[in-house]
Design a protein around this motif. Structure first.
Motif, PDB file in Angstrom:
ATOM      1  N   UNK A  96      13.195   6.546  -5.704  1.00  0.00           N
ATOM      2  CA  UNK A  96      12.269   6.307  -4.592  1.00  0.00           C
ATOM      3  C   UNK A  96      10.818   6.334  -5.048  1.00  0.00           C
ATOM      4  N   UNK A  97      10.542   7.073  -6.125  1.00  0.00           N
ATOM      5  CA  UNK A  97       9.167   7.159  -6.616  1.00  0.00           C
ATOM      6  C   UNK A  97       8.726   5.885  -7.324  1.00  0.00           C
ATOM      7  N   UNK A  98       9.668   5.109  -7.842  1.00  0.00           N
ATOM      8  CA  UNK A  98       9.309   3.903  -8.581  1.00  0.00           C
ATOM      9  C   UNK A  98       8.574   2.896  -7.708  1.00  0.00           C
ATOM     10  N   UNK A  99       9.078   2.699  -6.478  1.00  0.00           N
ATOM     11  CA  UNK A  99       8.447   1.729  -5.591  1.00  0.00           C
ATOM     12  C   UNK A  99       7.015   2.094  -5.252  1.00  0.00           C
ATOM     13  N   UNK A 100       6.762   3.307  -4.724  1.00  0.00           N
ATOM     14  CA  UNK A 100       5.385   3.712  -4.425  1.00  0.00           C
ATOM     15  C   UNK A 100       4.470   3.681  -5.640  1.00  0.00           C
ATOM     16  N   UNK A 101       4.990   4.053  -6.815  1.00  0.00           N
ATOM     17  CA  UNK A 101       4.154   4.011  -8.015  1.00  0.00           C
ATOM     18  C   UNK A 101       3.713   2.581  -8.310  1.00  0.00           C
ATOM     19  N   UNK A 102       4.647   1.635  -8.191  1.00  0.00           N
ATOM     20  CA  UNK A 102       4.286   0.236  -8.402  1.00  0.00           C
ATOM     21  C   UNK A 102       3.225  -0.224  -7.423  1.00  0.00           C
ATOM     22  N   UNK A 103       3.344   0.202  -6.171  1.00  0.00           N
ATOM     23  CA  UNK A 103       2.359  -0.185  -5.160  1.00  0.00           C
ATOM     24  C   UNK A 103       0.993   0.435  -5.455  1.00  0.00           C
ATOM     25  N   UNK A 104       0.982   1.680  -5.933  1.00  0.00           N
ATOM     26  CA  UNK A 104      -0.284   2.334  -6.285  1.00  0.00           C
ATOM     27  C   UNK A 104      -0.979   1.578  -7.413  1.00  0.00           C
ATOM     28  N   UNK A 105      -0.210   1.173  -8.419  1.00  0.00           N
ATOM     29  CA  UNK A 105      -0.778   0.427  -9.545  1.00  0.00           C
ATOM     30  C   UNK A 105      -1.367  -0.896  -9.064  1.00  0.00           C
ATOM     31  N   UNK A 106      -0.632  -1.597  -8.190  1.00  0.00           N
ATOM     32  CA  UNK A 106      -1.116  -2.876  -7.665  1.00  0.00           C
ATOM     33  C   UNK A 106      -2.377  -2.669  -6.833  1.00  0.00           C
ATOM     34  N   UNK A 107      -2.386  -1.657  -5.963  1.00  0.00           N
ATOM     35  CA  UNK A 107      -3.576  -1.369  -5.154  1.00  0.00           C
ATOM     36  C   UNK A 107      -4.797  -1.137  -6.039  1.00  0.00           C
ATOM     37  N   UNK A 108      -4.621  -0.333  -7.080  1.00  0.00           N
ATOM     38  CA  UNK A 108      -5.746  -0.004  -7.959  1.00  0.00           C
ATOM     39  C   UNK A 108      -6.241  -1.237  -8.710  1.00  0.00           C
ATOM     40  N   UNK A 109      -5.302  -2.042  -9.208  1.00  0.00           N
ATOM     41  CA  UNK A 109      -5.686  -3.235  -9.967  1.00  0.00           C
ATOM     42  C   UNK A 109      -6.415  -4.240  -9.082  1.00  0.00           C
ATOM     43  N   UNK A 110      -5.899  -4.470  -7.881  1.00  0.00           N
ATOM     44  CA  UNK A 110      -6.526  -5.439  -6.988  1.00  0.00           C
ATOM     45  C   UNK A 110      -7.882  -4.945  -6.495  1.00  0.00           C
ATOM     46  N   UNK A 111      -7.983  -3.641  -6.212  1.00  0.00           N
ATOM     47  CA  UNK A 111      -9.263  -3.089  -5.756  1.00  0.00           C
ATOM     48  C   UNK A 111     -10.335  -3.254  -6.826  1.00  0.00           C
ATOM     49  N   UNK A 112      -9.960  -3.044  -8.091  1.00  0.00           N
ATOM     50  CA  UNK A 112     -10.933  -3.180  -9.178  1.00  0.00           C
ATOM     51  C   UNK A 112     -11.395  -4.620  -9.350  1.00  0.00           C
ATOM     52  N   UNK A 144      12.339  -6.278   8.566  1.00  0.00           N
ATOM     53  CA  UNK A 144      11.636  -6.314   7.284  1.00  0.00           C
ATOM     54  C   UNK A 144      10.119  -6.346   7.483  1.00  0.00           C
ATOM     55  N   UNK A 145       9.403  -5.972   6.422  1.00  0.00           N
ATOM     56  CA  UNK A 145       7.953  -6.118   6.408  1.00  0.00           C
ATOM     57  C   UNK A 145       7.510  -6.503   5.002  1.00  0.00           C
ATOM     58  N   UNK A 146       6.214  -6.693   4.836  1.00  0.00           N
ATOM     59  CA  UNK A 146       5.628  -6.939   3.521  1.00  0.00           C
ATOM     60  C   UNK A 146       4.943  -5.665   3.048  1.00  0.00           C
ATOM     61  N   UNK A 147       5.030  -5.382   1.766  1.00  0.00           N
ATOM     62  CA  UNK A 147       4.411  -4.160   1.247  1.00  0.00           C
ATOM     63  C   UNK A 147       2.911  -4.129   1.512  1.00  0.00           C
ATOM     64  N   UNK A 148       2.248  -5.265   1.320  1.00  0.00           N
ATOM     65  CA  UNK A 148       0.802  -5.322   1.470  1.00  0.00           C
ATOM     66  C   UNK A 148       0.371  -6.699   1.967  1.00  0.00           C
ATOM     67  N   UNK A 149      -0.827  -6.730   2.550  1.00  0.00           N
ATOM     68  CA  UNK A 149      -1.542  -7.985   2.784  1.00  0.00           C
ATOM     69  C   UNK A 149      -2.938  -7.807   2.202  1.00  0.00           C
ATOM     70  N   UNK A 150      -3.386  -8.796   1.437  1.00  0.00           N
ATOM     71  CA  UNK A 150      -4.696  -8.756   0.793  1.00  0.00           C
ATOM     72  C   UNK A 150      -5.460 -10.036   1.115  1.00  0.00           C
ATOM     73  N   UNK A 151      -6.767  -9.977   0.872  1.00  0.00           N
ATOM     74  CA  UNK A 151      -7.595 -11.173   1.034  1.00  0.00           C
ATOM     75  C   UNK A 151      -8.559 -11.275  -0.138  1.00  0.00           C
ATOM     76  N   UNK A 152      -8.696 -12.479  -0.673  1.00  0.00           N
ATOM     77  CA  UNK A 152      -9.646 -12.752  -1.752  1.00  0.00           C
ATOM     78  C   UNK A 152     -10.207 -14.150  -1.566  1.00  0.00           C
ATOM     79  N   UNK A 153     -11.527 -14.249  -1.520  1.00  0.00           N
ATOM     80  CA  UNK A 153     -12.215 -15.540  -1.386  1.00  0.00           C
ATOM     81  C   UNK A 153     -11.707 -16.327  -0.183  1.00  0.00           C
ATOM     82  N   UNK A 154     -11.464 -15.622   0.912  1.00  0.00           N
ATOM     83  CA  UNK A 154     -11.053 -16.285   2.139  1.00  0.00           C
ATOM     84  C   UNK A 154      -9.585 -16.652   2.217  1.00  0.00           C
TER      85      UNK A 154
END
Length: 228
Positions: free
Chosen positions: A118-134, A157-167
């Motif tokens: 169960x920790x693998x999924x959240x860890x992957x999401x944390x890494x993605x959040x940090x990379x995209x934020x940077x 179902x849902x999506x893990x995240x929604x992001x926006x970049x350059x519109x």
């Protein structure tokens, strides 16, 4: 216990019988060379991952089934836990494999315990959040089922995240597992992206190119997705 390692030799990704693929014979030769070289215990999913740069998981699974049926290698069915099977693979001349086999089972059990899995999924999401934020990517939401008046109601179902970049807005799914994303789940995630007017972005350990290109990437100029 997670079923991440439950690895019977299923035809993952195939829907109907097809003409024989010459890749199966290539996979058989490479697998046989590896397995016959040492007194060593393997398990099916391990071999699928070790050879995935050359062969899809279902090709490796089919090749192993044929090698077992032909008697060229030995396979021993074991249980990681109730209802979670695993097959250990050894060369035929390896007669005293049980002690090493037990060590392999204990190692796989340790890393497939529920808390670790169960920790693998959240860890992957944390890494993605940090990379995209940077990179200046704006986070729009987590566990996304609706956005700006659009909603997904057909399934739970849902999506893990929604992001926006350059519109441009992206629906993101993060899969930090050894197995490919489930084919049916992939279909649903793409449908959610369409319903919410998001471009699909899959951040995965591995995805077959036969899925990624026609279904995720090649979606037309305004709908094309991405895989990382």
């Amino acid at each position: 216990m997670s079923d991440e390692y439950g690895d019977w030799l299923e035809e993952e990704g195939e829907e109907e019988p097809r003409p024989r693929d010459e890749q199966t014979d290539r996979a058989k030769a490479e697998l046989l060379e590896r397995i016959q070289s040492f007194d060593r215990v393997y398990y099916v999913q391990q071999l699928q991952v070790l050879h995935e740069r050359s062969f899809f998981h279902w090709i490796t699974g089919r090749a192993l089934r044929e090698l077992i049926a032909e008697g060229q290698i030995n396979a021993f069915s074991q249980e990681l836990s109730a209802g979670v099977p695993i097959r250990l693979i050894v060369r035929r001349s390896y007669r005293h494999w049980k002690r090493e086999g037990q060590r392999v089972l204990e190692l796989v059990r340790r890393y497939s315990q529920g808390a670790f899995a169960r920790a693998l999924g959240p860890f992957g999401e944390i890494v993605v959040d940090a990379a995209f934020a940077s990179a200046g990517v704006r986070l729009l939401g987590r566990d996304v089922r609706s956005i700006e008046g659009r909603a997904w109601t057909a399934t739970d179902h849902n999506l893990d995240r929604a992001y926006e970049l350059d519109g441009v807005r992206y629906g993101v799914e993060v899969k930090n597992t050894l197995k490919y994303i489930d084919d049916r789940e992939l279909t649903v995630k793409l449908e959610i992206c369409r319903a919410l007017a998001l471009r699909p972005l899959f951040v995965v350990r591995m995805m077959p190119k036969t899925w990624a290109w026609p279904r995720v990437i090649r979606q037309g100029r305004d709908r094309c997705g991405f895989g990382l």
